[in-house]
Scaffold this motif. Structure first.
Motif, mmCIF file in Angstrom:
data_model
loop_
_atom_site.group_PDB
_atom_site.id
_atom_site.type_symbol
_atom_site.label_atom_id
_atom_site.label_comp_id
_atom_site.label_asym_id
_atom_site.label_seq_id
_atom_site.Cartn_x
_atom_site.Cartn_y
_atom_site.Cartn_z
ATOM 1 N N LYS A 91 1.148 -1.140 0.253
ATOM 2 C CA LYS A 91 0.381 -0.195 0.253
ATOM 3 C C LYS A 91 0.905 1.154 -0.278
ATOM 4 C CE LYS A 91 -4.296 -2.205 2.301
ATOM 5 N NZ LYS A 91 -4.615 -2.190 3.636
ATOM 6 N N ILE A 92 2.265 1.015 0.954
ATOM 7 C CA ILE A 92 3.057 2.763 0.406
ATOM 8 C C ILE A 92 3.543 3.106 -0.631
ATOM 9 C CG2 ILE A 92 5.049 2.892 1.704
ATOM 10 C CD1 ILE A 92 4.990 1.643 4.134
ATOM 11 N N ALA A 93 3.807 1.844 -1.388
ATOM 12 C CA ALA A 93 4.094 1.823 -2.640
ATOM 13 C C ALA A 93 3.052 2.221 -3.472
ATOM 14 C CB ALA A 93 4.798 0.258 -3.492
ATOM 15 N N GLU A 94 2.399 2.058 -3.158
ATOM 16 C CA GLU A 94 0.687 2.490 -4.046
ATOM 17 C C GLU A 94 0.387 3.729 -3.458
ATOM 18 O OE1 GLU A 94 -3.028 -0.467 -5.234
ATOM 19 O OE2 GLU A 94 -1.941 -0.997 -3.065
ATOM 20 N N TYR A 95 1.238 3.874 -2.574
ATOM 21 C CA TYR A 95 0.421 5.769 -2.351
ATOM 22 C C TYR A 95 1.598 6.378 -2.482
ATOM 23 C CZ TYR A 95 1.031 10.113 1.003
ATOM 24 O OH TYR A 95 0.980 10.583 1.117
ATOM 25 N N LEU A 96 2.766 5.638 -2.769
ATOM 26 C CA LEU A 96 4.213 6.776 -4.271
ATOM 27 C C LEU A 96 3.993 7.044 -4.755
ATOM 28 C CD1 LEU A 96 7.350 5.018 -1.443
ATOM 29 C CD2 LEU A 96 5.924 7.661 -0.784
ATOM 30 N N GLU A 97 3.142 5.714 -5.644
ATOM 31 C CA GLU A 97 3.598 6.605 -6.701
ATOM 32 C C GLU A 97 2.727 7.060 -6.648
ATOM 33 O OE1 GLU A 97 4.599 3.920 -11.187
ATOM 34 O OE2 GLU A 97 5.058 4.823 -8.874
ATOM 35 N N GLU A 98 1.097 7.061 -6.600
ATOM 36 C CA GLU A 98 0.144 8.240 -6.871
ATOM 37 C C GLU A 98 0.302 9.292 -6.568
ATOM 38 O OE1 GLU A 98 -3.418 5.985 -4.405
ATOM 39 O OE2 GLU A 98 -3.709 4.696 -6.014
ATOM 40 N N THR A 99 0.751 9.616 -5.333
ATOM 41 C CA THR A 99 1.511 10.982 -5.220
ATOM 42 C C THR A 99 2.229 11.669 -5.397
ATOM 43 O OG1 THR A 99 0.618 10.239 -2.563
ATOM 44 C CG2 THR A 99 1.410 12.010 -2.551
ATOM 45 N N TYR A 100 3.263 11.134 -6.099
ATOM 46 C CA TYR A 100 4.858 11.273 -6.654
ATOM 47 C C TYR A 100 5.290 10.500 -7.497
ATOM 48 C CZ TYR A 100 4.846 13.462 -1.683
ATOM 49 O OH TYR A 100 4.729 13.829 -0.174
ATOM 50 N N PRO A 101 4.523 10.765 -9.012
ATOM 51 C CA PRO A 101 4.183 10.172 -10.296
ATOM 52 C C PRO A 101 5.542 10.443 -10.688
ATOM 53 C CG PRO A 101 2.383 12.574 -9.850
ATOM 54 C CD PRO A 101 2.991 11.877 -8.550
ATOM 55 N N ASP A 102 6.504 10.041 -11.692
ATOM 56 C CA ASP A 102 7.475 10.327 -11.906
ATOM 57 C C ASP A 102 7.906 9.487 -13.099
ATOM 58 O OD1 ASP A 102 10.239 10.856 -12.805
ATOM 59 O OD2 ASP A 102 11.266 10.785 -11.220
ATOM 60 N N PRO A 103 7.392 9.920 -14.305
ATOM 61 C CA PRO A 103 7.007 8.751 -15.227
ATOM 62 C C PRO A 103 8.746 8.326 -16.068
ATOM 63 C CG PRO A 103 7.578 11.543 -16.046
ATOM 64 C CD PRO A 103 7.227 11.083 -14.141
ATOM 65 N N GLU A 104 9.702 9.079 -15.092
ATOM 66 C CA GLU A 104 10.907 8.435 -15.432
ATOM 67 C C GLU A 104 11.857 6.595 -14.505
ATOM 68 O OE1 GLU A 104 13.015 9.144 -18.295
ATOM 69 O OE2 GLU A 104 11.303 10.701 -18.642
#
Length: 265
Positions: A91-104
């Protein structure tokens, strides 16, 4: 350069040991934060303090099922930029991906959240039961309060007089666990050979690589050197499993100690 250098540091709550970071699930979060380039600090919480500390902070339990022994566990993060606690490594990984997107530097490239979850579960199924072998060695590297708590609670949950009884050296159970581990890693290696690149998704790094590296890091940190070297050598391509950990740590810019413990003299 990270997109998020101006953020307030995220707090990662982790379990200390005599060897630093060691926990399978909290190491996943170390890797995720490092890969995303997010500033963070680590706050260490001994095992008996986890539940009262998380309740005091207002973090969510990992489950509300009254039949589950563990209600609160780590990792937990607190993100002061969003005033939010998040529990559970996936869930932390999902949160970080959604909150701090980085296409690179996506954790779930090409929308691979479901595939990553399935792959992690499939790997766990390959070695189902063999983790008892590793579990026996956890108390030896914990600090005294946590070691006592771990021995008491896990022995009660597993209904054994002593934790070592679930996989004592030389026992039939240990032999069974070793065979399951070796067979499971052989199956996993077969999957890896189907990849056309360095990572599970070919040339594309993802959370699936983090999940697998965290497993091997756990073995490396917890097990006696002779046991770890046995597992480390169960790879048929001329490399060792420790290379998975080293490659992921480098990709995530995380400086975890990836050397096995020194044998007792």
């Amino acid at each position: 350069m990270s997109l998020y250098n101006d953020l307030k540091p995220i707090t990662l709550y982790d379990i200390p040991s005599q060897r630093g970071a060691w926990s399978l699930n909290t190491v996943k979060t170390h890797f995720c934060l490092g890969y995303k380039g997010l500033p963070f600090n680590t706050e260490w919480v001994e095992y008996p303090d986890i539940a009262p500390k998380m309740q005091q902070l207002g973090a969510d339990p990992v489950t509300t099922d009254p039949n589950r022994q563990v209600k609160y566990t780590l990792p937990v993060i607190y993100d002061p930029n969003q005033s939010r606690f998040v529990t559970d490594s996936f869930k932390i990984a999902e949160y970080l991906e959604e909150t701090y997107p980085d296409p690179e530097r996506p954790l779930f490239p090409h929308g691979s959240v479901v595939l990553a979850a399935g792959f992690e579960n499939a790997f766990d199924s390959c070695i189902d039961g063999a983790h008892y072998w590793v579990l026996c060695d956890v108390p030896s590297m914990l600090n005294p309060r946590s070691a006592q708590y771990f021995l008491k609670t896990r022995s009660e949950w597993l209904k054994v007089d002593k934790l070592i009884d679930i996989s004592s050296p030389g026992s039939e159970q240990r032999t069974k666990h070793e065979n399951v581990m070796r067979k499971g890693l052989g199956l996993f290696e077969g999957w890896m050979k189907k990849s056309k690149g360095k990572w599970i998704m070919g040339d594309t790094f993802s959370f699936a690589d983090i999940a697998i590296a965290a497993q091997f890091f756990w073995y490396m940190r917890v097990m006696p050197p002779t046991d770890w070297e046995k597992i480390n050598g169960w790879r048929g391509d001329g490399l060792k499993w420790e290379q998975v950990v080293i490659d992921v740590a480098n990709e995530c810019n995380v400086k975890l100690d990836t050397t096995p413990p020194t044998p007792a003299s």
